[in-house]
Design a protein around this motif. Structure first.
Motif, PDB file in Angstrom:
ATOM      1  N   THR A   1       0.771  -1.258   0.152  1.00 48.89           N
ATOM      2  CA  THR A   1      -0.181  -0.021   0.089  1.00 48.89           C
ATOM      3  C   THR A   1       0.924   1.166   0.018  1.00 48.89           C
ATOM      4  O   THR A   1       1.797   1.230   0.995  1.00 48.89           O
TER       5      THR A   1
ATOM      6  N   VAL B   1      -4.269   6.467  -3.200  1.00 50.83           N
ATOM      7  CA  VAL B   1      -3.772   5.259  -2.636  1.00 50.83           C
ATOM      8  C   VAL B   1      -3.518   4.210  -3.683  1.00 50.83           C
ATOM      9  O   VAL B   1      -4.376   3.991  -4.382  1.00 50.83           O
TER      10      VAL B   1
ATOM     11  N   PHE C   1      -2.386   0.335  -4.535  1.00 54.69           N
ATOM     12  CA  PHE C   1      -2.257  -1.166  -4.122  1.00 54.69           C
ATOM     13  C   PHE C   1      -1.305  -1.958  -5.068  1.00 54.69           C
ATOM     14  O   PHE C   1      -1.879  -1.821  -6.383  1.00 54.69           O
TER      15      PHE C   1
ATOM     16  N   GLY D   1      -4.694  -0.649   4.297  1.00 51.22           N
ATOM     17  CA  GLY D   1      -4.849  -1.675   3.340  1.00 51.22           C
ATOM     18  C   GLY D   1      -6.224  -1.399   2.682  1.00 51.22           C
ATOM     19  O   GLY D   1      -7.010  -0.168   2.796  1.00 51.22           O
ATOM     20  N   PRO D   2      -6.539  -2.273   1.666  1.00 53.41           N
ATOM     21  CA  PRO D   2      -7.695  -1.866   1.059  1.00 53.41           C
ATOM     22  C   PRO D   2      -9.379  -1.834   1.409  1.00 53.41           C
ATOM     23  O   PRO D   2     -10.051  -1.112   0.911  1.00 53.41           O
TER      24      PRO D   2
ATOM     25  N   VAL E   1      -8.210   5.648  -5.343  1.00 54.63           N
ATOM     26  CA  VAL E   1      -7.704   4.134  -5.198  1.00 54.63           C
ATOM     27  C   VAL E   1      -7.462   3.804  -6.565  1.00 54.63           C
ATOM     28  O   VAL E   1      -8.354   3.333  -7.241  1.00 54.63           O
TER      29      VAL E   1
ATOM     30  N   ALA F   1      -3.004  -8.421   3.316  1.00 57.14           N
ATOM     31  CA  ALA F   1      -2.895  -6.677   3.375  1.00 57.14           C
ATOM     32  C   ALA F   1      -3.030  -6.351   4.551  1.00 57.14           C
ATOM     33  O   ALA F   1      -3.557  -6.769   5.339  1.00 57.14           O
TER      34      ALA F   1
ATOM     35  N   ASN G   1      -6.063  -1.858   8.217  1.00 57.93           N
ATOM     36  CA  ASN G   1      -6.295  -0.799   8.865  1.00 57.93           C
ATOM     37  C   ASN G   1      -6.655  -0.715  10.419  1.00 57.93           C
ATOM     38  O   ASN G   1      -7.539   0.081  10.895  1.00 57.93           O
TER      39      ASN G   1
END
Lengths: 587, 587
Positions: A281, A301, A303, A344-345, A361, A375, A378
């Motif tokens: 990330t 962001v 990924f 993370g996503p 994103v 991942a 958060n």
């Protein structure tokens, strides 16, 4: 035939301390050039001789497709005002005033001048196409001149300009240059790649750079045996194939405690997986242009696969930002309510469209079809398993934003990519109407209507060919030695009399050199009263590819042939020198 | 082979109004050049082609005597400070600052740069002699650029520099250049004279200019078939022989009343004699230099033969004055107590020596052995007969101070002098120690002692060769037409198909052109779909010396050969074109 004893070839044992790259050191040590000032060099006998040989090759190939002009270096300000480039060129352009106070510049390129000629002289489509070229000295006030002849303030360029009635015509002119350039660089003995220098957004190859791999270069390129080549900023590849992890639990995202493990490598080791099973990330603040519809700044962001890195040029293009700044940990916490290192996503709210406000994103295309990835969760000290893009989160956009890696498959046929630094030796470019429109060039077309001709612009750096050849050879031969391709070496062959005090050797050397000269080879006879070791060293240093050593073997009718390009030495018969050199030159 | 239909040759019916001299008009009309700014020209296809041919000849001859370099146009101020010429060059030198504020100039010549190389690289007499040359663009901020390519602000020069251990060596280097220059100009098809550009005071020819007679030139020179040639400022001659008048009365000076007759012509007519029997008197005030021993000003009186004129350059040299101003009648009356118009030698008190105060009385050498002349009597309305220099008056000095006259005998063998304007195409100059001393170049001589090398400097104006050739030819052909010597013409021969609509003529033209091309001639095929008249005019305009007209005669196997250099036209057999051109080229 030239005699070394009569020439000014000031070889040096050591290069000045400030010479960094191999070609700079070697050009100085070999007595090719001497520096006069920052980015300003005098070409001595050998340097000028190589330059003349390169110029002759360029001229011969360009004469097949165009007409040679010679345009002035001194340009009045007005002509650069007409195209709007007087200001654009900034500090890179040398400017001066004449005795009457009129403003002039030293031309860095000649689009304005040829367009001025075209607008005054061309009246009809019947006069098209035109290809005009010149071989001429250019001036550029480089902010940091360095690397010997690689980045200088005065240099020789072959520049060419085409005028056509339409795009189909421009294609023809462009392709003629493409072919001529390939011939020129091949004749000069260079291994080069041609790089798509354009985004491709204009549909097709509107600009190509011809590059030679060398550590002394300042560009980064990727290429493969398929002919694919691109600047790293634009290169794409087939990512290596990765087998996804098996799902754990019920296959949905599952928290896993990762206390103190933040980086890809730390998490991989702790969870006993590979980086390519993780989502990396990256969070940025994008500073948007003045006319942005998404606010002055927006969060971005990205990924990526854990072993990939983000390509900033691609990211800039995708985000439409003027500038990208990595977020600080504090900004990440404030923006995403997630601790840095565990972002993370899942849970990051993505803007629904790149042109709508909110967090942009970006999912790198290499992750598009992957599943069960690891991942950030958060949440401090936690990651997630079983993360599957598409199912578990929706990015704003899925697109290629990563750097290609050495050995990945090229996009054409999957053959392995070579990555490295390179130097530009030529450039061909479909200019379009930029100058013909702004300067008001126009011709009558077949139907009697005023039409703006379309232009191409094409350049070759003459000295770049020499430096690229030296860099390439020096890299192969270990950095301190090199040999130039015969076509651009100051001499094709040097005949070294190992001891001029020995009358038999002197006579044999004279005879061999005279025979080679008579056969049409460009020969240098080293008739100096120096030790053989000094003469061998000097001969190597000046980069002549072939050498005939006249030594004691002469008594048995033998001389030594040294092929510095193949590092093959062998004894040959005295009467076989012409045949040997001919064979080497046509090999 | 080149096809006219594919080339950019923008011929003009009329030259721009501001084009004055023939070469300027013709270079524009023939599409050789276009002006970009004051004294700044673009060389189009034909112009560049001629320039390239001249350059190739110059390079070939110079390679026989020296080594080619390429030195930068952009020079740092420091190197010109080292020789003291940063200030000397004044407004003629273009100056500029780079982005960091460092001062640079555009080199007008390269003595400083070669001397800098010499002082750093040459250590021993064994490395001498050296002859280094280059063919390179020079910049000069001409106060009044004009005359097309004759006085420009950017031009190509072949400049060369020699370094020798002593004067004998310099003589050899100088003579090599003299011989090479003669070969170059002869190969370029020019009729030139080499002019002693020095006063000769240094004993021998320390400087020569190579000149071509043309009305477009700005120098005045005198030359003869003996090889003698000099700038008018320095030219000397054998004056025409004059039989002196018989004495009247007792043969001593005798007053004769000449009421109202002041000028040479008036007095000649009145006394029924010739101007060459009179003494012409010229009175000046000499403004002396600061270190003069004869005061700030001194009177100078010159006595010349009545039909001669005073040469101010010679007079300046003889008088040692900084400036000479003709005396007003009032000054003459005040200084000599004689009325203007009647001033004469008898009674004017002459300084005993040029370096002693008083009136400097100069008797021109052409009057040295004359007698019974007529001169002003220093009394209103009276002249004197029977004036005999030496017997009747003693000048301070008897010396040549007059202008030579067309047709007078040259000083070498008396062959008649030609006087006229000329343009300089080359210059060779024994520089001496000027730069090697001031910049500190030094080598060890045979005895191991530090010795300052002695330099020569040599230049050829590349474009001057082209313009001189055009001016010469245009003068011969009537001003509106010209033909270039084959060696420097853009093409040697043009094959003009009078009607490309006629398949037989088209085929014949293609065949003839292909044959000429295969035979190694530089051929231009005029395959344009234009009327024959237009094509003939264009062919004449671009100055190609030989033309083959492909017209109706082809049916009988004939074509027309036009030799523009000799104005001889003749029909020749179709299969004789190669032989005909070969013969013309070797004629």
């Amino acid at each position: 035939m030239h005699r070394w004893s009569q020439l000014f070839i000031p070889t040096l044992r050591e290069a000045p301390a400030d010479a960094e790259v191999a070609s700079h050191k070697l050009l100085l040590r070999a007595g090719y050039v001497r520096q006069l000032g920052a980015g300003i060099y005098s070409y001595l006998f050998l340097g000028n001789r190589s330059v003349n040989k390169i110029v002759a090759i360029v001229r011969q190939e360009m004469d097949r497709i165009g007409q040679e002009f010679l345009l002035p270096a001194l340009n009045p300000r007005e002509i650069w005002e007409a195209s709007g480039r007087w200001d654009v060129m900034g500090d890179n352009m040398f400017r001066l005033k004449d005795r009457k106070g009129a403003e002039l510049c030293l031309a860095m390129t000649h689009e304005e001048i040829v367009t001025d000629i075209a607008r005054k002289e061309l009246r009809s489509y019947k006069q098209l196409p035109q290809i005009w070229y010149q071989i001429q000295t250019k001036f550029r006030d480089e902010p940091r001149p360095k690397s010997g002849l690689l980045r200088v303030r005065q240099f020789i360029m072959k520049d060419a300009y085409s005028f056509d009635i339409d795009e189909a015509g421009l294609d023809v002119s462009y392709n003629k240059h493409d072919a001529a350039y390939r011939k020129i660089f091949t004749r000069c003995g260079l291994k080069f790649v041609s790089v798509d220098a354009d985004s491709g957004a204009m549909g097709g190859s509107a600009s190509q750079e011809f590059m030679v791999y060398t550590e002394a270069g300042e560009d980064l390129i990727a290429s493969s045996a398929s002919g694919y080549a691109a600047n790293l900023e634009k290169a794409i590849s087939r990512p290596s194939v990765v087998e996804d992890l098996a799902p754990t639990g019920d296959g949905t995202p599952e928290l896993v405690h990762t206390p103190g493990f933040r980086t890809i490598d730390e998490v991989s080791a702790f969870l006993q997986t590979q980086p390519q099973h993780q989502i990396k990330t990256m969070a940025f603040t994008a500073i948007m242009g003045a006319d942005s519809k998404v606010g002055a700044e927006r969060p971005v962001v990205v990924f990526l696969r854990g072993d990939h890195t983000v390509n900033e040029a691609k990211l800039l293009a995708v985000s439409g930002a003027a500038e990208l700044r990595p977020m600080t940990p504090e900004e990440i916490e404030t923006t995403f309510k997630a601790p840095a290192g565990y972002l993370g996503p899942i849970g990051v709210e993505a803007a629904p469209h790149p042109k709508k406000p909110g967090t942009l994103v970006i999912l790198d295309a290499a992750l598009a079809d992957r599943k069960n990835l690891i991942a950030g969760a958060n949440k401090a000290e936690y990651h997630l398993r079983n993360v599957t893009p598409g199912r578990d989160f929706k990015p704003t956009v899925t697109i290629d934003v990563r750097n290609v890696l050495e050995g990945e498959g090229c996009p054409i046929d999957g053959s392995p990519l070579r990555l490295g630094k390179a130097v530009e030796i030529g450039h061909i470019f479909k200019l379009g109407f930029r100058y013909t429109k702004s300067m008001g060039a126009s011709v009558l077309n077949r139907d009697g209507k005023e039409t703006t001709p379309i232009m191409g612009s094409y350049g070759i750096g003459i000295e770049r060919i020499l430096t690229a050849a030296i860099e390439t050879s020096a890299a192969e031969m270990g950095g301190d030695a090199y040999a130039l391709p015969a076509a651009i070496a100051p001499f094709e062959v040097v005949v070294t009399i190992t001891n001029v005090g020995d009358a038999a050797l002197l006579a044999a050397g004279e005879k061999v050199a005279a025979e080679l000269d008579a056969a049409g080879f460009d020969v240098l006879l080293d008739d100096r009263d120096e030790r053989a070791g000094v003469k061998f060293k000097d001969a190597d240093l000046v980069g002549i590819p072939y050498r005939i050593n006249i030594g004691r073997g002469v008594a048995e009718g033998k001389v030594e042939f040294v092929n510095r390009l193949t590092a093959a030495n062998k004894d040959i018969a005295l009467d076989q020198t012409v045949a040997t050199i001919r064979e080497a030159l046509t090999a």
